[in-house]
Enzyme design. Sequence first.
Site, PDB file in Angstrom:
ATOM      1  N   ASP A  97       0.867  -1.337  -0.429  1.00 40.44           N
ATOM      2  CA  ASP A  97      -0.142   0.075   0.561  1.00 40.44           C
ATOM      3  C   ASP A  97       0.849   1.397   0.378  1.00 40.44           C
ATOM      4  O   ASP A  97       1.528   1.824   0.789  1.00 40.44           O
ATOM      5  CB  ASP A  97      -0.756   0.075   1.126  1.00 40.44           C
ATOM      6  CG  ASP A  97      -1.827   1.354   1.543  1.00 40.44           C
ATOM      7  OD1 ASP A  97      -1.952   2.213   0.751  1.00 40.44           O
ATOM      8  OD2 ASP A  97      -2.867   1.201   2.372  1.00 40.44           O
ATOM      9  N   VAL A  98       1.164   2.112  -1.366  1.00 40.90           N
ATOM     10  CA  VAL A  98       1.850   3.383  -1.184  1.00 40.90           C
ATOM     11  C   VAL A  98       1.574   3.910  -0.120  1.00 40.90           C
ATOM     12  O   VAL A  98       2.260   5.262   0.025  1.00 40.90           O
ATOM     13  CB  VAL A  98       2.213   3.217  -2.825  1.00 40.90           C
ATOM     14  CG1 VAL A  98       2.546   2.301  -3.898  1.00 40.90           C
ATOM     15  CG2 VAL A  98       0.601   4.509  -2.745  1.00 40.90           C
ATOM     16  N   ASN A 108       2.288   5.819 -10.737  1.00 38.62           N
ATOM     17  CA  ASN A 108       0.497   5.507 -11.239  1.00 38.62           C
ATOM     18  C   ASN A 108      -0.032   5.895 -10.071  1.00 38.62           C
ATOM     19  O   ASN A 108      -2.009   5.887 -10.486  1.00 38.62           O
ATOM     20  CB  ASN A 108       0.596   4.382 -12.000  1.00 38.62           C
ATOM     21  CG  ASN A 108      -0.702   4.352 -12.160  1.00 38.62           C
ATOM     22  OD1 ASN A 108      -1.391   4.845 -12.961  1.00 38.62           O
ATOM     23  ND2 ASN A 108      -1.421   3.209 -11.612  1.00 38.62           N
ATOM     24  N   TYR A 125      -8.300  16.190  -4.430  1.00 39.08           N
ATOM     25  CA  TYR A 125      -7.423  15.367  -5.304  1.00 39.08           C
ATOM     26  C   TYR A 125      -6.477  16.663  -6.273  1.00 39.08           C
ATOM     27  O   TYR A 125      -5.882  16.537  -6.357  1.00 39.08           O
ATOM     28  CB  TYR A 125      -8.504  14.580  -6.812  1.00 39.08           C
ATOM     29  CG  TYR A 125      -8.081  14.019  -7.434  1.00 39.08           C
ATOM     30  CD1 TYR A 125      -7.254  13.135  -7.268  1.00 39.08           C
ATOM     31  CD2 TYR A 125      -8.544  14.120  -8.896  1.00 39.08           C
ATOM     32  CE1 TYR A 125      -6.831  11.982  -8.805  1.00 39.08           C
ATOM     33  CE2 TYR A 125      -7.964  14.192 -10.001  1.00 39.08           C
ATOM     34  CZ  TYR A 125      -7.329  13.293  -9.816  1.00 39.08           C
ATOM     35  OH  TYR A 125      -6.659  12.424 -11.172  1.00 39.08           O
ATOM     36  N   LYS A 167      -2.451  16.967  -6.784  1.00 35.63           N
ATOM     37  CA  LYS A 167      -3.005  17.015  -8.143  1.00 35.63           C
ATOM     38  C   LYS A 167      -1.150  18.149  -8.224  1.00 35.63           C
ATOM     39  O   LYS A 167      -0.030  18.129  -9.185  1.00 35.63           O
ATOM     40  CB  LYS A 167      -3.545  16.602  -9.767  1.00 35.63           C
ATOM     41  CG  LYS A 167      -3.909  15.448  -9.341  1.00 35.63           C
ATOM     42  CD  LYS A 167      -2.863  14.192  -9.189  1.00 35.63           C
ATOM     43  CE  LYS A 167      -3.492  12.399  -9.394  1.00 35.63           C
ATOM     44  NZ  LYS A 167      -2.405  11.984 -10.074  1.00 35.63           N
TER      45      LYS A 167
HETATM   46  C1  BGC Z   1      -9.816  12.017 -13.417  1.00 41.91           C
HETATM   47  C2  BGC Z   1     -11.201  12.067 -13.525  1.00 41.91           C
HETATM   48  C3  BGC Z   1     -11.742  13.141 -14.643  1.00 41.91           C
HETATM   49  C4  BGC Z   1     -11.098  13.510 -15.114  1.00 41.91           C
HETATM   50  C5  BGC Z   1     -11.762  14.730 -16.534  1.00 41.91           C
HETATM   51  C6  BGC Z   1      -9.105  12.338 -13.557  1.00 41.91           C
HETATM   52  O1  BGC Z   1      -7.851  13.100 -13.627  1.00 41.91           O
HETATM   53  O2  BGC Z   1      -9.658  11.171 -11.992  1.00 41.91           O
HETATM   54  O3  BGC Z   1     -12.552  11.368 -12.612  1.00 41.91           O
HETATM   55  O4  BGC Z   1     -12.957  12.823 -15.287  1.00 41.91           O
HETATM   56  O5  BGC Z   1      -9.502  13.679 -14.445  1.00 41.91           O
HETATM   57  O6  BGC Z   1     -11.942  15.252 -15.792  1.00 41.91           O
END
Ligand code: BGC
Length: 257
Positions: free
Chosen positions: A65-66, A92, A158, A162
Amino acid sequence: MGNRLAGKVAAITGGSQGIGLAIAQRFAEEGADVSFCYRSNKAGADEAVTNIANTGRKVAGFQYDVSSVNDGQKFVADTAAQFGKIDILVNNAGLERRADFWDATEADFDAVLNVNLKGLFFITQAFVKHRMAVKAGGKIINISSVHEELPFPHFASYCASKGGVKMLTRNLSIELAPLGITINSIAPGAIETPINKNLLNDPAKLSALLENIPLKRLGTPDDVASMAVFLGSEESNYATGTTFFLDGGLTWNYQEQ
Ligand code: BGC
């Protein structure tokens, strides 16, 4: 089958499904030996091992599990021990959790950041220490997202993860250049993978999204694997610190109605 990665050993996180699985398979088809880790999809991992072994390349799938720094370090150490070295690291593994910002929980924030950013950070560190020990350069490929750049409402954690990967890529390109290690990110848009299963099962959302993609289709894991092969090969030697967008035109498709 090709030989663009002949003689290389690649370590890939999240190799049992989706983009990681496609990269593992394509890397082997290009001549690399492949080690990957996976958290829970044992069936997918076993199938990947069988398919990759069929290419004639060496393969191992480790259950790690990273989000655990210790697990990430073990993945790097086990791979180096079993394969003799690691030339290419592909970060990834990733996940996302949807919530309105005001409802986001600490547990969800931690789940996302611990895999997408903290795990990536320390596996990269372990890989760099390995390459320093063997006095050789190497290549790091991060699977980021268009959302390192583009807002994604309801996915704040998220996007934060990123955005962190974007700056880590830039920062490490400077720090690792003297070691002969390059680092780049791929920013996929909407790709047909398990991370998107809610979207793929919702025809209304899916067609709204397709409206925003100039090439009018979702990407495939193989589209991403093609870019990863390039970044893992000698062909990309002069690229470092940058992000390669792979999104069918999604990112820049603002149109005034
Ligand atoms: C997300 C997806 C999304 C896509 C485009 C990706 O990074 O994981 O859930 O649909 O970006 O928005």
